[in-house]
Structures are given as structure tokens and as C-alpha cells.
Write a protein that holds these residues in place. Sequence first.
Motif, PDB file in Angstrom:
ATOM      1  N   SER A  62     -78.772  44.943  19.672  1.00 43.27           N
ATOM      2  CA  SER A  62     -78.035  43.779  20.179  1.00 43.27           C
ATOM      3  C   SER A  62     -78.989  42.892  20.971  1.00 43.27           C
ATOM      4  N   ALA A  63     -79.770  42.080  20.247  1.00 47.67           N
ATOM      5  CA  ALA A  63     -80.753  41.222  20.918  1.00 47.67           C
ATOM      6  C   ALA A  63     -80.079  40.073  21.655  1.00 47.67           C
ATOM      7  N   VAL A  64     -78.822  39.789  21.319  1.00 44.54           N
ATOM      8  CA  VAL A  64     -78.034  38.783  22.033  1.00 44.54           C
ATOM      9  C   VAL A  64     -76.650  39.368  22.292  1.00 44.54           C
ATOM     10  N   LEU A  65     -76.202  39.271  23.526  1.00 42.62           N
ATOM     11  CA  LEU A  65     -74.851  39.726  23.886  1.00 42.62           C
ATOM     12  C   LEU A  65     -73.958  38.505  24.045  1.00 42.62           C
ATOM     13  N   SER A  66     -72.719  38.610  23.573  1.00 42.14           N
ATOM     14  CA  SER A  66     -71.771  37.490  23.669  1.00 42.14           C
ATOM     15  C   SER A  66     -70.514  37.937  24.375  1.00 42.14           C
ATOM     16  N   ASP A 124     -62.302  32.029  29.814  1.00 41.87           N
ATOM     17  CA  ASP A 124     -61.860  30.730  30.331  1.00 41.87           C
ATOM     18  C   ASP A 124     -62.582  29.548  29.673  1.00 41.87           C
ATOM     19  N   GLY A 125     -62.697  29.601  28.356  1.00 41.93           N
ATOM     20  CA  GLY A 125     -63.287  28.480  27.628  1.00 41.93           C
ATOM     21  C   GLY A 125     -64.803  28.464  27.608  1.00 41.93           C
ATOM     22  N   ILE A 126     -65.432  29.468  28.221  1.00 37.46           N
ATOM     23  CA  ILE A 126     -66.898  29.528  28.294  1.00 37.46           C
ATOM     24  C   ILE A 126     -67.411  30.675  27.423  1.00 37.46           C
ATOM     25  N   ALA A 127     -68.398  30.390  26.565  1.00 37.52           N
ATOM     26  CA  ALA A 127     -69.078  31.460  25.825  1.00 37.52           C
ATOM     27  C   ALA A 127     -70.373  31.775  26.569  1.00 37.52           C
ATOM     28  N   TRP A 128     -70.513  33.012  26.999  1.00 40.91           N
ATOM     29  CA  TRP A 128     -71.725  33.452  27.691  1.00 40.91           C
ATOM     30  C   TRP A 128     -72.597  34.191  26.675  1.00 40.91           C
ATOM     31  N   LEU A 129     -73.745  33.616  26.346  1.00 41.61           N
ATOM     32  CA  LEU A 129     -74.663  34.242  25.388  1.00 41.61           C
ATOM     33  C   LEU A 129     -75.895  34.711  26.168  1.00 41.61           C
ATOM     34  N   THR A 130     -76.164  36.005  26.094  1.00 43.10           N
ATOM     35  CA  THR A 130     -77.229  36.596  26.906  1.00 43.10           C
ATOM     36  C   THR A 130     -78.329  37.155  26.018  1.00 43.10           C
ATOM     37  N   LEU A 138     -79.039  34.668  17.987  1.00 44.24           N
ATOM     38  CA  LEU A 138     -78.641  33.505  18.787  1.00 44.24           C
ATOM     39  C   LEU A 138     -77.954  32.467  17.911  1.00 44.24           C
ATOM     40  N   ASP A 139     -78.541  32.225  16.748  1.00 45.21           N
ATOM     41  CA  ASP A 139     -77.963  31.237  15.841  1.00 45.21           C
ATOM     42  C   ASP A 139     -76.539  31.630  15.448  1.00 45.21           C
ATOM     43  N   ALA A 140     -76.349  32.924  15.161  1.00 37.71           N
ATOM     44  CA  ALA A 140     -75.012  33.391  14.781  1.00 37.71           C
ATOM     45  C   ALA A 140     -74.039  33.270  15.948  1.00 37.71           C
ATOM     46  N   ALA A 141     -74.503  33.602  17.156  1.00 38.67           N
ATOM     47  CA  ALA A 141     -73.620  33.559  18.328  1.00 38.67           C
ATOM     48  C   ALA A 141     -73.240  32.119  18.671  1.00 38.67           C
ATOM     49  N   ILE A 142     -74.208  31.201  18.556  1.00 37.44           N
ATOM     50  CA  ILE A 142     -73.918  29.792  18.847  1.00 37.44           C
ATOM     51  C   ILE A 142     -72.961  29.233  17.795  1.00 37.44           C
ATOM     52  N   ALA A 143     -73.185  29.581  16.534  1.00 34.97           N
ATOM     53  CA  ALA A 143     -72.290  29.113  15.465  1.00 34.97           C
ATOM     54  C   ALA A 143     -70.867  29.628  15.693  1.00 34.97           C
ATOM     55  N   LYS A 144     -70.759  30.886  16.104  1.00 30.98           N
ATOM     56  CA  LYS A 144     -69.434  31.476  16.340  1.00 30.98           C
ATOM     57  C   LYS A 144     -68.730  30.772  17.504  1.00 30.98           C
TER      58      LYS A 144
END
Length: 288
Positions: free
Chosen positions: A10-14, A18-24, A42-48
Motif C-alpha cells: 500500500s504505497a498510498v493510503l486513502s 466530510d468531503g475530504i479525500a486524504w491521500l497519504t 497515487l494516480d488511481a487514488a486521485i482518479a477515485k
Amino acid sequence: MTDPIYETDSAVLSETSDGIAWLTMNRPRYGNAQNSQMTYALDAAIAKANADPAIKVIVLRGAGKHFSAGHDIGSPGRDAHVSFERKSNWHDHVGQPGAEMQYVREMEVYLGMCRRWREGPKPMVAMVQGACIAGGLMLAWVCDLIIASEDARFGDPVLHMGFPGVEYFAHAFELPPRVAREMVLLGEPIGAERAHSLGMVNKVVARDALQAETTRVAARIASMPGFGLTLTRQAFNNTEDLQGKRAAMDMAFGLHHLAHAHNSLTKGDNIAGLSGRDMARLNRSDKA
Ligand code: ZN
């Protein structure tokens, strides 16, 4: 080239609230160095997050002491030579001859993805602590706002490798031109307070206040009308591009790849034979 050894699946955690996506970014052992595993995650998490109607704003942050030390040029998980399922309609870089391999890869994972993230419909906020170096700058700069802690430092030392800056050449749009030249010509990082005084960072807070202040800022954005946020982001992006940002970046990307090819011809290695350890040593001697 040996197969990469990933220290995490899991190189990126999502997470969302409250309307905020936290990508770590989640490679703290390596200063959140960006390998392709992380970049594609990251690309997948941002797209989601962009596709989720419940999300209004995206926060990008890094686990551990640093936001991001840059592109991965030396961890066991370095995977620049590995094929991933591509997100642009470009061909696979793996196995391409000469300069084509690096050019095609970086068009996909660096310039291509950074542009897609910048041009997405939802505002992005970077929450930066510790190192934000080279490839780390690219991630902070695609965000609309940057909130930093006092220990944050921003730098681009890739001239040691012969490059005229990292692949996403926004330097002279993010900083006054002479300071941008200083950042690349000296390779020395700029501290959070100076970055704030120059307008590159929106706010500087104590390290232990960084999460709370970022939450406050993201929540404020999330209270705004969603379509209005999208239109605002487009208005600013388009304004920057009318000032030449996109064209300047295309030109600099070509020069960056002339440097990759020059390194290959003169040093037999497209990053001039320098490892992550070499870069750390050079940056230490910068400060001496
Ligand atoms: Zn490059």
C-alpha cells in the motif's frame, strides 16, 4: 535489472471524511521516494477521489518525517524498468531503444500524470513536512494550496545530474524567476518561512499543528459549491497556461530529456551514474 522488492503493498493510503479525500504517500522508510508503484497508486487514488461525488477536495500528504524526498533512484523498490498498466495512450517504455525508453516513461508517469492531477476537477491541498525535494516539488506544485510545517524545505538539486530542473518545470511560475534560478543553479533547498514569504506556500505552522490547520483549510474548501470549485481551478489553470506555463513546460521537458540522453552518451547512465546516496552526499557538501 533485478526485480523490485516492495516494502509495502500500500504505497498510498486513502481515507475520506466530510468531503475530504486524504491521500497519504506511505513509504516513510524511504522518505516517500516515488517509485512507479507509488505513482500509479497515487494516480488511481486521485482518479477515485475525483469520481466520488461525496468528495470536494483532495489532500496530499506523506507518512513519517518527510513529504517526499523525490523520485526513487535507489531504494529496493525502485521499479523504473517495470511495465505498469498505462494511464495515457502512450506505448510501454520497457524495451524501447535509446532515448525513447526514458522519454516515453517520463511522459507517462511524470509530465503526464502531474498534468492530469493538476487538471482534475477537484482542488488539491499539499500538506508538507520535512523534505519536499525534486520529484516532491512536482507533487506539491500540482496542488492549489500548500500548507507547510516550520521544518519543511523545498529544493531541486538535479543539476548535479546535469538536468535543468525536474520533469515538471513549474519553477519560474511558482517562485520569482531569480529565486527559481537560484533554486536550480545552487541546488540548495528553500526553507518554509522563505517559501511562504515568496508566496510559494500559503501557510506555515508548527509541526504539531500541521494536521489541524490542513483540516481547517480543506474543510473550508469543502464547504464551497462543488462545481464552483471546479470552475475556479480551471480558471486559474487556464490563466497560468495563457501566461505560457504549459508551453514552457513542454520546452523544458525536451531539454530535460536531452540531458538524459547526454548522460547516457557520456556516462553510460541516464542519471549520470549518481545514486540516492550520492545525491545525499552532494547535498550535504552543498551546505558545507
Ligand atoms: Zn527525468
